[in-house]
Design an enzyme around this catalytic site. Structure first.
Site, PDB file in Angstrom:
ATOM      1  N   LYS A 162      25.799   5.091   7.737  1.00 33.49           N
ATOM      2  CA  LYS A 162      25.547   5.158   6.288  1.00 33.49           C
ATOM      3  C   LYS A 162      26.633   5.964   5.569  1.00 33.49           C
ATOM      4  CE  LYS A 162      23.949   5.340   2.282  1.00 33.49           C
ATOM      5  NZ  LYS A 162      23.254   4.542   1.345  1.00 33.49           N
TER       6      LYS A 162
ATOM      7  N   CYS B 216      25.540   8.823  -4.642  1.00 35.02           N
ATOM      8  CA  CYS B 216      25.855   8.400  -3.274  1.00 35.02           C
ATOM      9  C   CYS B 216      27.341   8.534  -2.973  1.00 35.02           C
ATOM     10  CB  CYS B 216      25.445   6.949  -3.080  1.00 35.02           C
ATOM     11  SG  CYS B 216      23.781   6.627  -3.660  1.00 35.02           S
TER      12      CYS B 216
HETATM   13  N1  SAJ Z   1      33.225   1.928  -8.854  1.00 37.64           N
HETATM   14  C1  SAJ Z   1      34.546   1.802  -9.257  1.00 37.64           C
HETATM   15  N2  SAJ Z   1      35.250   0.715  -8.850  1.00 37.64           N
HETATM   16  C2  SAJ Z   1      34.694  -0.252  -8.066  1.00 37.64           C
HETATM   17  C3  SAJ Z   1      33.361  -0.120  -7.653  1.00 37.64           C
HETATM   18  C4  SAJ Z   1      32.645   0.986  -8.062  1.00 37.64           C
HETATM   19  O1  SAJ Z   1      35.078   2.665  -9.976  1.00 37.64           O
HETATM   20  O2  SAJ Z   1      35.393  -1.216  -7.751  1.00 37.64           O
HETATM   21  C5  SAJ Z   1      32.476   3.130  -9.273  1.00 37.64           C
HETATM   22  C6  SAJ Z   1      31.244   2.805 -10.115  1.00 37.64           C
HETATM   23  O3  SAJ Z   1      31.584   2.655 -11.459  1.00 37.64           O
HETATM   24  C7  SAJ Z   1      30.375   4.026  -9.845  1.00 37.64           C
HETATM   25  C8  SAJ Z   1      30.686   4.360  -8.403  1.00 37.64           C
HETATM   26  O4  SAJ Z   1      31.909   3.727  -8.112  1.00 37.64           O
HETATM   27  O5  SAJ Z   1      30.763   5.114 -10.657  1.00 37.64           O
HETATM   28  C9  SAJ Z   1      29.639   3.902  -7.421  1.00 37.64           C
HETATM   29  O6  SAJ Z   1      29.138   2.622  -7.768  1.00 37.64           O
HETATM   30  P1  SAJ Z   1      28.797   1.456  -6.719  1.00 37.64           P
HETATM   31  O7  SAJ Z   1      28.222   0.344  -7.483  1.00 37.64           O
HETATM   32  O8  SAJ Z   1      29.965   1.147  -5.876  1.00 37.64           O
HETATM   33  O9  SAJ Z   1      27.752   2.122  -5.727  1.00 37.64           O
HETATM   34  P2  SAJ Z   1      26.372   2.950  -5.928  1.00 37.64           P
HETATM   35  O10 SAJ Z   1      26.697   4.415  -5.831  1.00 37.64           O
HETATM   36  O11 SAJ Z   1      25.595   2.509  -7.093  1.00 37.64           O
HETATM   37  O12 SAJ Z   1      25.605   2.509  -4.602  1.00 37.64           O
HETATM   38  C10 SAJ Z   1      26.220   2.777  -3.343  1.00 37.64           C
HETATM   39  C11 SAJ Z   1      26.206   1.493  -2.517  1.00 37.64           C
HETATM   40  N3  SAJ Z   1      27.040   1.670  -1.334  1.00 37.64           N
HETATM   41  C12 SAJ Z   1      28.063   0.820  -1.070  1.00 37.64           C
HETATM   42  O13 SAJ Z   1      28.362  -0.090  -1.778  1.00 37.64           O
HETATM   43  C13 SAJ Z   1      28.828   1.088   0.200  1.00 37.64           C
HETATM   44  C14 SAJ Z   1      24.772   1.167  -2.133  1.00 37.64           C
HETATM   45  O14 SAJ Z   1      24.734   0.055  -1.267  1.00 37.64           O
HETATM   46  C15 SAJ Z   1      24.135   2.382  -1.438  1.00 37.64           C
HETATM   47  O15 SAJ Z   1      22.779   2.131  -1.121  1.00 37.64           O
HETATM   48  C16 SAJ Z   1      24.174   3.537  -2.408  1.00 37.64           C
HETATM   49  O16 SAJ Z   1      25.533   3.814  -2.710  1.00 37.64           O
HETATM   50  C17 SAJ Z   1      23.508   4.739  -1.773  1.00 37.64           C
HETATM   51  O17 SAJ Z   1      22.348   5.033  -2.138  1.00 37.64           O
HETATM   52  O18 SAJ Z   1      24.101   5.335  -0.875  1.00 37.64           O
END
Ligand code: SAJ
Length: 415
Positions: free
Chosen positions: A213, A267
């Site tokens: 994870k 996360c």
């Molecule tokens: N972000 C970027 N660029 C991207 C993708 C995301 O800047 O290309 C930023 C988003 O704007 C945000 C942050 O990253 O600020 C995180 O967003 P996210 O949509 O990537 O992820 P979370 O935090 O909402 O959810 C993540 C997920 N993990 C992965 O994709 C590996 C989710 O599956 C997990 O369950 C969750 O973390 C968790 O609870 O750990």
């Protein structure tokens, strides 16, 4: 193996509440537990306290059928799922206070044959610690870290992997890693999730599940840091980074993520530190990525200030406060950091538009010079628009309304 008739879900937040509602919709009697009384009362009225598509009707139905009820203390159950937050301290060390409190709260009701599952993302070794904490409270029961398969209580880790905004679909359809302290723990945990999960159940040990994870979220953080670093370089030399990345991604083996204002959420901005904590001297890449992503808001603030100053503008608008699109979650949000820092440094008014919230979060409410308003008002009052979150309302905005505006688009939706 006996059936699961009653389960208890501890922590009714973004993960726990949807999990509780899904099990309840499968006919299991679910006791939800939360320390926040308002949350408990809201759920018992069949309502919800968070924004997540489809969750309101699922919870309403679960409460009306009597399968879901909330309380501040656990009820005796066949299984206990812990889905409480695991924040980090100012020193970047993991804070296990909530997990420990949840474990302590189930200790008095625990009976032989029951199962305890940790869903919260946790540092490696936490699931084993749960066995030890429970053993301290319940000397009459045996636990799998000591006696293996024949323990009275089974204990496992099965990390949640759901993406906020798409939680209901992902709880059911994502593959799920399940790691027991013993093999019996793993098999019993799989039996429970099979009631709700249609994705594959991938079986391993508790420590490996914890490591998996953390690796998933660190992988994402490192790759976003790469995109953010490129965006800073592109700004410096005057290149449209969005177009560059889109074209680079046509290469069959390249898939660069999207730059943004920084990385937020409970996360990805937090979990990489849990790996660092396990091996501080062996994680230069993960630590660098955290720094690159944490530095990005400063870069955005400088851009907004420079634009306002160059054009002698006295009011700027920040669009979005949440950590990503179409949710109301402000935890570790770079948009929030940018808005707060900007207001401290800008000698004028900062307008904030956040369609998913009726009030400013506490951290901003106490700062002078910030006003929450709607999109129309912001567009009317200022020329400088900083797009911080790609919420639907902003994606769907008629672009002709942005004519003559000075735009700092951190998400690439208008670039
Ligand atoms: N972000 C970027 N660029 C991207 C993708 C995301 O800047 O290309 C930023 C988003 O704007 C945000 C942050 O990253 O600020 C995180 O967003 P996210 O949509 O990537 O992820 P979370 O935090 O909402 O959810 C993540 C997920 N993990 C992965 O994709 C590996 C989710 O599956 C997990 O369950 C969750 O973390 C968790 O609870 O750990």
């Amino acid at each position: 193996m006996t059936e699961f008739k009653k389960i208890c879900v501890l922590g009714l937040g973004y993960v726990g509440l949807p999990t509780a509602a899904i099990f309840a919709s499968r006919g299991v009697k679910v006791f939800g537990v939360d320390t926040d009384i308002t949350t408990v009362e809201t759920i018992n009225m069949g309502k919800i306290h968070i924004v997540e598509p489809g969750l309101d009707s699922l919870v309403n139905e679960a409460v009306n059928t009597g399968n879901l009820s909330a309380n501040s203390q656990p009820e005796p159950s066949d299984a206990y799922i812990i889905a409480v937050p695991t924040p980090f301290k100012k020193t970047n060390k993991p804070d296990l206070t909530y997990i420990k409190a949840a474990v302590r709260s189930i200790a008095p009701v625990l009976q032989k044959g029951e199962l305890v599952i940790l869903e919260s993302t946790s540092p490696i070794g936490t699931t084993e610690k749960i066995c030890q904490w429970l053993a301290q409270e319940r000397k009459d029961l045996s636990f799998p870290d000591r006696v293996g398969n024949n323990a009275d209580i089974q204990v496992s880790h099965s990390p949640e992997r759901v993406l906020p905004g798409n939680v209901l679909e992902e709880i059911v359809n994502n593959d799920r890693v399940i790691g027991g302290i013993s093999q019996n723990c793993t098999m019993r945990t799989r039996q429970l999730y099979k009631l709700a999960v249609e994705g594959e159940c991938l079986l391993t040990t508790a420590a490996t599940a914890e490591f998996i994870k953390l690796s998933e979220n660190a992988y994402r953080d490192v790759n976003i840091a790469f995109a953010n670093e490129l965006s800073v370089v592109a700004d410096k030399i005057g290149i449209n980074v969005w177009q560059a990345i889109e074209l680079a991604n046509h290469h069959p083996r390249v898939n660069i993520l999207q730059p943004g204002p920084g990385v937020g959420g409970h996360c990805i901005a937090v979990d990489p530190w849990f790996i660092v904590d396990s091996a501080p001297n062996n994680t230069p890449l993960i630590q660098s990525a955290r720094k690159v992503n944490d530095d990005k808001p400063k870069h955005v603030v400088e851009k907004i200030l420079a634009t306002a100053e160059k054009n002698s503008v006295r009011t700027v608008a920040c669009l979005g406060l949440a950590y990503k699109a179409d949710i109301d979650d402000f935890r570790e949000s770079p948009a929030l950091t940018i808005t707060a820092t900007l207001t401290e440094r800008f000698d004028g008014e900062v307008l904030v538009v956040e369609p998913n919230s009726k009030k400013l979060p506490d951290t901003l409410a106490k700062i002078k010079g910030i006003t929450l308003c709607d999109l129309d008002e912001a567009l009317e009052k200022t020329q400088v628009i900083a797009l911080l979150v790609d919420h639907r309302e902003f994606r769907e905005l008629d672009r002709t309304r942005l004519k003559n505006k000075l735009i700092i688009d951190t998400r690439g939706i208008w670039s």
